[in-house]
Design a protein around this motif. Structure first.
Motif, PDB file in Angstrom:
ATOM      1  N   ASN A 130      -5.739 186.619 -72.874  1.00  0.00           N
ATOM      2  CA  ASN A 130      -6.253 185.252 -72.761  1.00  0.00           C
ATOM      3  C   ASN A 130      -5.551 184.310 -73.739  1.00  0.00           C
ATOM      4  O   ASN A 130      -5.286 183.145 -73.417  1.00  0.00           O
ATOM      5  N   ALA A 131      -5.241 184.817 -74.936  1.00  0.00           N
ATOM      6  CA  ALA A 131      -4.559 183.993 -75.934  1.00  0.00           C
ATOM      7  C   ALA A 131      -3.142 183.645 -75.477  1.00  0.00           C
ATOM      8  O   ALA A 131      -2.685 182.511 -75.641  1.00  0.00           O
TER       9      ALA A 131
ATOM     10  N   ASN B 168      -2.127 183.563 -72.298  1.00  0.00           N
ATOM     11  CA  ASN B 168      -2.268 182.670 -71.141  1.00  0.00           C
ATOM     12  C   ASN B 168      -2.620 181.241 -71.553  1.00  0.00           C
ATOM     13  O   ASN B 168      -2.239 180.279 -70.882  1.00  0.00           O
ATOM     14  N   ALA B 169      -3.340 181.120 -72.671  1.00  0.00           N
ATOM     15  CA  ALA B 169      -3.734 179.796 -73.153  1.00  0.00           C
ATOM     16  C   ALA B 169      -2.634 179.114 -73.958  1.00  0.00           C
ATOM     17  O   ALA B 169      -2.783 177.954 -74.358  1.00  0.00           O
ATOM     18  N   GLY B 170      -1.531 179.836 -74.201  1.00  0.00           N
ATOM     19  CA  GLY B 170      -0.434 179.256 -74.952  1.00  0.00           C
ATOM     20  C   GLY B 170      -0.594 179.333 -76.456  1.00  0.00           C
ATOM     21  O   GLY B 170       0.176 178.726 -77.197  1.00  0.00           O
ATOM     22  N   LEU B 171      -1.572 180.096 -76.933  1.00  0.00           N
ATOM     23  CA  LEU B 171      -1.759 180.239 -78.379  1.00  0.00           C
ATOM     24  C   LEU B 171      -0.691 181.126 -78.995  1.00  0.00           C
ATOM     25  O   LEU B 171      -0.363 180.990 -80.178  1.00  0.00           O
ATOM     26  N   LEU B 172      -0.163 182.060 -78.203  1.00  0.00           N
ATOM     27  CA  LEU B 172       0.845 183.003 -78.659  1.00  0.00           C
ATOM     28  C   LEU B 172       1.920 183.140 -77.593  1.00  0.00           C
ATOM     29  O   LEU B 172       1.661 182.909 -76.411  1.00  0.00           O
ATOM     30  N   THR B 173       3.110 183.531 -78.022  1.00  0.00           N
ATOM     31  CA  THR B 173       4.163 183.869 -77.071  1.00  0.00           C
ATOM     32  C   THR B 173       4.229 185.379 -76.950  1.00  0.00           C
ATOM     33  O   THR B 173       4.410 186.085 -77.937  1.00  0.00           O
ATOM     34  N   GLY B 174       4.076 185.866 -75.736  1.00  0.00           N
ATOM     35  CA  GLY B 174       4.124 187.298 -75.498  1.00  0.00           C
ATOM     36  C   GLY B 174       4.372 187.559 -74.038  1.00  0.00           C
ATOM     37  O   GLY B 174       4.477 186.627 -73.228  1.00  0.00           O
TER      38      GLY B 174
ATOM     39  N   VAL C  70      -9.758 194.590 -76.642  1.00  0.00           N
ATOM     40  CA  VAL C  70      -8.935 193.614 -77.368  1.00  0.00           C
ATOM     41  C   VAL C  70      -7.774 193.130 -76.513  1.00  0.00           C
ATOM     42  O   VAL C  70      -7.343 191.974 -76.621  1.00  0.00           O
ATOM     43  N   ASP C  71      -7.254 193.998 -75.638  1.00  0.00           N
ATOM     44  CA  ASP C  71      -6.124 193.580 -74.796  1.00  0.00           C
ATOM     45  C   ASP C  71      -6.481 192.394 -73.908  1.00  0.00           C
ATOM     46  O   ASP C  71      -5.635 191.544 -73.614  1.00  0.00           O
ATOM     47  N   LEU C  72      -7.746 192.304 -73.506  1.00  0.00           N
ATOM     48  CA  LEU C  72      -8.165 191.205 -72.640  1.00  0.00           C
ATOM     49  C   LEU C  72      -8.217 189.896 -73.425  1.00  0.00           C
ATOM     50  O   LEU C  72      -7.834 188.834 -72.915  1.00  0.00           O
TER      51      LEU C  72
END
Length: 402
Positions: free
Chosen positions: A118-119, A121-127, A112-114
């Motif tokens: 990806n999310a 890196n794609a800008g779907l989330l801020t983290g 799940v970490d991968l």
């Protein structure tokens, strides 16, 4: 927009400390630091008098799918992939708000970490920036098997390594010894052999990736070092021979002092599995003494917490740094271990990990200087990731908002 912080104390991450200094960032990158930055104009200038700026911190050993509950494997048994993904985000935000802008996640069930990486890196989330291992590779019934890929023999381990790399792992995690949390295994006993680990290391090197080994017992640590592992996780039972071997191979130690510390501190809670309490109490003093010896000998150190293990909460990176200091590591070396040395262990030191011209503008603003007060690591006023304010008093938007 060009942003400038001025009148600051600045730690570069490479051992240098600048006073009455400045940093200028633009388009997500550092344009200048030091006297060059002092002389530059910017479209937005912030007076940082009394503030200290550090590179964004790296926590080199965390588990985003674990919350720090007393029995994480019991919680994991009830988990779904979807709920695990939400848990990853909730815990990652806590890391980011504490000044940790990059994490190395060393073990998530279902990889799940991968997907989370990806999310982000794609800008779907801020983290934080995530470097993930996916599921660790362990021998059958080995430490961490409830969240791992089990493999026996060189061929099976090689195949498991290739499958994990196929999933997109940034780093391969291997279990060289038993551990504290898994019932029925001894932290000092070897598990994956030197030859088995070397097979995985070869595959990682072919793919341009790094490796990490959970290694607590002396023989298992030596097996991992000789196999070519990039980082030793925990390193609880280090003797002089093993330390010399690590220096010879250039192996990095990620101590995770907080992991057994918090189990022992909460031993009377009654909630932690008894086998874990017993093993943590047995390991605690040896762990701290091994760290002291490694620091004194000059072993490379990268800071990591093992956040997610019992009572070891995400967002409490400062505790690991405080424990490192209590065990004799100077503040400036601690900062390097949590920034440039960590980036070097991931082979990303050319892009991040220090405050130098051309690097990604990941940095944090503290209200005090850590060399004046170790608790300054807890006084995070602002966090910038890629030059963007993602946490701080002046940031009115939630970090969940894009």
């Amino acid at each position: 927009m060009t942003l400038k912080w001025e009148n600051i104390t600045l730690y570069t991450g490479t051992g240098e400390k600048l006073t009455q200094s400045a940093i200028v960032v633009e388009d997500g990158k550092i344009v200048a630091t030091g006297q060059e930055a002092v002389k530059m104009a910017a479209s937005k200038t912030i007076d940082g008098k009394g503030k200290t700026i550090l590179p964004g911190l790296f926590d080199m050993h965390i588990h985003l799918g674990m919350d720090g509950v007393a029995d994480p494997f019991a919680e994991m048994a009830k988990e779904t992939q979807a709920s695990s993904a939400y848990r990853h985000q909730a815990n990652a935000v806590k890391q980011l708000q504490s000044g940790v802008t990059s994490v190395r996640n060393l073990g998530s069930k279902w990889h799940v970490d991968l997907a989370y990486r990806n999310a982000v890196n794609a800008g779907l989330l801020t983290g934080p920036t995530v470097y993930g291992s996916g599921q660790p590779i362990v021998m059958t019934g080995g430490h961490g098997y409830p969240m791992a890929s089990e493999a026996d023999g060189e061929d099976e381990v090689r195949k498991a390594a290739r499958q994990t790399l196929k999933q997109g792992a940034d780093v391969l995690k291997l279990m060289a010894t038993g551990g504290v949390m898994t019932p029925g295994v001894d932290p000092g006993s070897p598990q994956l052999s030197e030859k088995e680990m070397r097979a995985a290391v070869e595959e990682a090197l072919h793919a341009g990736k790094t490796t990490a080994s959970h290694a607590q017992g002396t023989q298992g640590i030596q097996n991992a070092v000789r196999a070519g592992i990039t980082t030793i996780e925990h390193g609880i039972f280090l003797d002089d021979e093993t330390i010399e071997l690590m220096i010879e191979y250039g192996t990095v130690l990620v101590p995770t002092l907080a992991a057994p510390y918090y189990i022992v501190q909460n031993a009377d809670s009654g909630a932690i599995p008894p086998h874990a309490v017993k093993k943590a109490i047995f390991c605690l003093d040896a762990h701290q003494e091994s760290f002291r010896k490694a620091v004194k000998a000059g072993v490379k150190i990268a800071a990591g917490t093992d956040a997610g293990t019992p009572f070891n909460l995400h967002g409490d990176f400062a505790k690991e740094l405080e424990l490192m200091h209590e065990c004799g590591m100077p503040i400036r070396d601690i900062i390097t271990s949590a920034t440039y040395q960590a980036a070097s262990a991931l082979n990303v030191q050319d892009q991040t990990g220090s405050l130098e011209k051309g690097k990604v503008a990941d940095f944090i603003v503290l209200s005090e200087d850590p060399e004046d007060n170790i608790s300054a690591f807890r006084s995070v006023d602002a966090v910038y990731k890629g030059g963007t304010l993602v946490h701080g008093h002046s940031n009115r938007e939630s970090v969940y908002t894009k």
